[in-house]
Design a protein around this motif. Sequence first.
Motif, mmCIF file in Angstrom:
data_model
loop_
_atom_site.group_PDB
_atom_site.id
_atom_site.type_symbol
_atom_site.label_atom_id
_atom_site.label_comp_id
_atom_site.label_asym_id
_atom_site.label_seq_id
_atom_site.Cartn_x
_atom_site.Cartn_y
_atom_site.Cartn_z
ATOM 1 N N THR A 112 0.839 -1.196 0.000
ATOM 2 C CA THR A 112 0.000 0.000 0.000
ATOM 3 C C THR A 112 0.878 1.251 0.000
ATOM 4 O OG1 THR A 112 -1.731 -1.145 1.219
ATOM 5 C CG2 THR A 112 -1.784 1.251 1.234
ATOM 6 N N LEU A 113 0.642 2.123 -0.956
ATOM 7 C CA LEU A 113 1.405 3.365 -1.020
ATOM 8 C C LEU A 113 1.029 4.273 0.133
ATOM 9 C CD1 LEU A 113 1.317 4.450 -4.772
ATOM 10 C CD2 LEU A 113 3.344 3.880 -3.443
ATOM 11 N N PRO A 114 2.010 4.893 0.810
ATOM 12 C CA PRO A 114 1.676 5.861 1.855
ATOM 13 C C PRO A 114 1.009 7.097 1.243
ATOM 14 C CG PRO A 114 4.040 5.867 1.409
ATOM 15 C CD PRO A 114 3.468 4.715 0.651
ATOM 16 N N LEU A 115 0.319 7.843 2.074
ATOM 17 C CA LEU A 115 -0.442 8.993 1.604
ATOM 18 C C LEU A 115 0.418 9.973 0.805
ATOM 19 C CD1 LEU A 115 -3.207 10.415 1.664
ATOM 20 C CD2 LEU A 115 -2.474 11.540 3.783
ATOM 21 N N ALA A 116 1.586 10.306 1.316
ATOM 22 C CA ALA A 116 2.433 11.312 0.663
ATOM 23 C C ALA A 116 2.958 10.863 -0.695
ATOM 24 C CB ALA A 116 3.599 11.681 1.575
ATOM 25 N N ALA A 117 2.950 9.554 -0.951
ATOM 26 C CA ALA A 117 3.458 9.041 -2.226
ATOM 27 C C ALA A 117 2.366 8.932 -3.275
ATOM 28 C CB ALA A 117 4.105 7.675 -2.011
ATOM 29 N N ARG A 118 1.139 9.197 -2.897
ATOM 30 C CA ARG A 118 0.011 9.035 -3.823
ATOM 31 C C ARG A 118 -0.030 10.169 -4.841
ATOM 32 N NH1 ARG A 118 -4.068 4.688 -2.431
ATOM 33 N NH2 ARG A 118 -2.794 3.503 -0.989
ATOM 34 N N GLY A 143 0.302 20.233 5.776
ATOM 35 C CA GLY A 143 1.437 20.159 6.691
ATOM 36 C C GLY A 143 1.951 18.748 6.848
ATOM 37 N N ALA A 144 1.027 17.793 6.940
ATOM 38 C CA ALA A 144 1.429 16.398 7.089
ATOM 39 C C ALA A 144 2.154 15.904 5.847
ATOM 40 C CB ALA A 144 0.191 15.541 7.354
ATOM 41 N N LEU A 145 1.673 16.302 4.684
ATOM 42 C CA LEU A 145 2.322 15.895 3.438
ATOM 43 C C LEU A 145 3.695 16.535 3.291
ATOM 44 C CD1 LEU A 145 -0.685 16.120 0.942
ATOM 45 C CD2 LEU A 145 0.291 14.065 1.961
ATOM 46 N N SER A 146 3.829 17.771 3.719
ATOM 47 C CA SER A 146 5.103 18.470 3.608
ATOM 48 C C SER A 146 6.144 17.837 4.524
ATOM 49 C CB SER A 146 4.929 19.954 3.977
ATOM 50 O OG SER A 146 4.036 20.584 3.069
ATOM 51 N N VAL A 147 5.723 17.451 5.729
ATOM 52 C CA VAL A 147 6.630 16.801 6.665
ATOM 53 C C VAL A 147 7.049 15.446 6.107
ATOM 54 C CG1 VAL A 147 6.803 15.737 8.926
ATOM 55 C CG2 VAL A 147 5.752 17.977 8.701
ATOM 56 N N ALA A 148 6.094 14.713 5.558
ATOM 57 C CA ALA A 148 6.394 13.385 5.018
ATOM 58 C C ALA A 148 7.327 13.468 3.808
ATOM 59 C CB ALA A 148 5.094 12.670 4.623
ATOM 60 N N ALA A 149 7.168 14.541 3.034
ATOM 61 C CA ALA A 149 8.008 14.701 1.852
ATOM 62 C C ALA A 149 9.452 14.957 2.247
ATOM 63 C CB ALA A 149 7.476 15.845 1.000
ATOM 64 N N ALA A 199 -6.600 5.763 -15.897
ATOM 65 C CA ALA A 199 -6.022 4.445 -16.189
ATOM 66 C C ALA A 199 -5.196 3.915 -15.022
ATOM 67 C CB ALA A 199 -5.174 4.514 -17.467
ATOM 68 N N VAL A 200 -5.769 4.009 -13.825
ATOM 69 C CA VAL A 200 -5.112 3.464 -12.634
ATOM 70 C C VAL A 200 -6.127 2.617 -11.866
ATOM 71 C CG1 VAL A 200 -3.506 5.391 -12.426
ATOM 72 C CG2 VAL A 200 -5.695 5.465 -11.182
ATOM 73 N N SER A 201 -5.622 1.808 -10.956
ATOM 74 C CA SER A 201 -6.500 1.053 -10.075
ATOM 75 C C SER A 201 -7.173 2.010 -9.092
ATOM 76 C CB SER A 201 -5.690 0.017 -9.295
ATOM 77 O OG SER A 201 -6.438 -0.468 -8.197
ATOM 78 N N PRO A 202 -8.444 1.792 -8.743
ATOM 79 C CA PRO A 202 -9.086 2.628 -7.721
ATOM 80 C C PRO A 202 -8.319 2.628 -6.409
ATOM 81 C CG PRO A 202 -10.729 1.314 -8.866
ATOM 82 C CD PRO A 202 -9.383 0.816 -9.327
ATOM 83 N N ARG A 203 -7.537 1.580 -6.161
ATOM 84 C CA ARG A 203 -6.759 1.510 -4.922
ATOM 85 C C ARG A 203 -5.629 2.529 -4.886
ATOM 86 N NH1 ARG A 203 -8.299 -2.379 -1.723
ATOM 87 N NH2 ARG A 203 -9.572 -4.085 -2.518
ATOM 88 N N GLU A 204 -5.330 3.132 -6.032
ATOM 89 C CA GLU A 204 -4.296 4.167 -6.059
ATOM 90 C C GLU A 204 -4.845 5.547 -5.736
ATOM 91 O OE1 GLU A 204 -1.483 4.053 -9.355
ATOM 92 O OE2 GLU A 204 -2.231 2.073 -9.885
ATOM 93 N N LEU A 205 -6.168 5.670 -5.650
ATOM 94 C CA LEU A 205 -6.794 6.958 -5.406
ATOM 95 C C LEU A 205 -6.765 7.346 -3.936
ATOM 96 C CD1 LEU A 205 -10.081 6.660 -7.534
ATOM 97 C CD2 LEU A 205 -7.833 7.469 -8.275
ATOM 98 N N VAL A 206 -6.840 8.659 -3.707
ATOM 99 C CA VAL A 206 -7.110 9.215 -2.382
ATOM 100 C C VAL A 206 -8.428 9.960 -2.491
ATOM 101 C CG1 VAL A 206 -6.344 10.740 -0.531
ATOM 102 C CG2 VAL A 206 -4.652 9.539 -1.939
#
Length: 200
Positions: free
Chosen positions: A2-8, A194-200, A143-150
């Motif tokens: 499962t891809l983490p949120l920040a990688a989506r 903020g959470a995405l910026s920290v994760a990046a 053209a992606v799997s729904p599991r790749e969506l946020v």
Amino acid sequence: MTLPLAARRHWVFDLDGTLTLAVHDFGLIRRELDIPAGQDILGHLGGLPAAEAAAKRAWLIAHERELADASVAAPGAVALLRGLHARGCELGILTRNDHALARLTLAEIGVEDMFAHEALIGRDEATPKPHPAGLLLHAARWAVSPRELVMVGDHGYDLEAGRAAGAMTVFVGAHNAWPALSDHAYADCQALLGALSVAA
């Protein structure tokens, strides 16, 4: 894995109450349209005779246009969208609102340029949330799997749709009444950014 949120890279947002400040008075709408308390508005209208439904939909569109004209971006919403867009992420809207009025809302808060026409799915383009049809349509177009969506939203309908599609779900709002349906929860778009910026 499962891809983490920040990688989506494929993000779908609810509109009213998520990217904009919540202004809809659903109690008022139900009273004006003579819809029983607690009953789904779109579902009720869909079950009416054609002439009655058309008249009530016309009132609803006029009311929603007034709200769209006065839209105000939610805290951090514009910066979040700009940040994701700058990263090369695909952005989509899934709303129970009318497509044209949703487009007007995006223009009012200054983010219309980031959304292609087909990236905005309203209540007439797919079965409305909590049905996952709109998310599945976004996934097919990208053209992606729904599991790749946020799926990001402020209501159980958003989270239910996300869960049903297999997407990662993110609640934004002061109080999460649906913790079992949300993979992540933040106070608002600013906190999510903020959470995405920290994760990046």
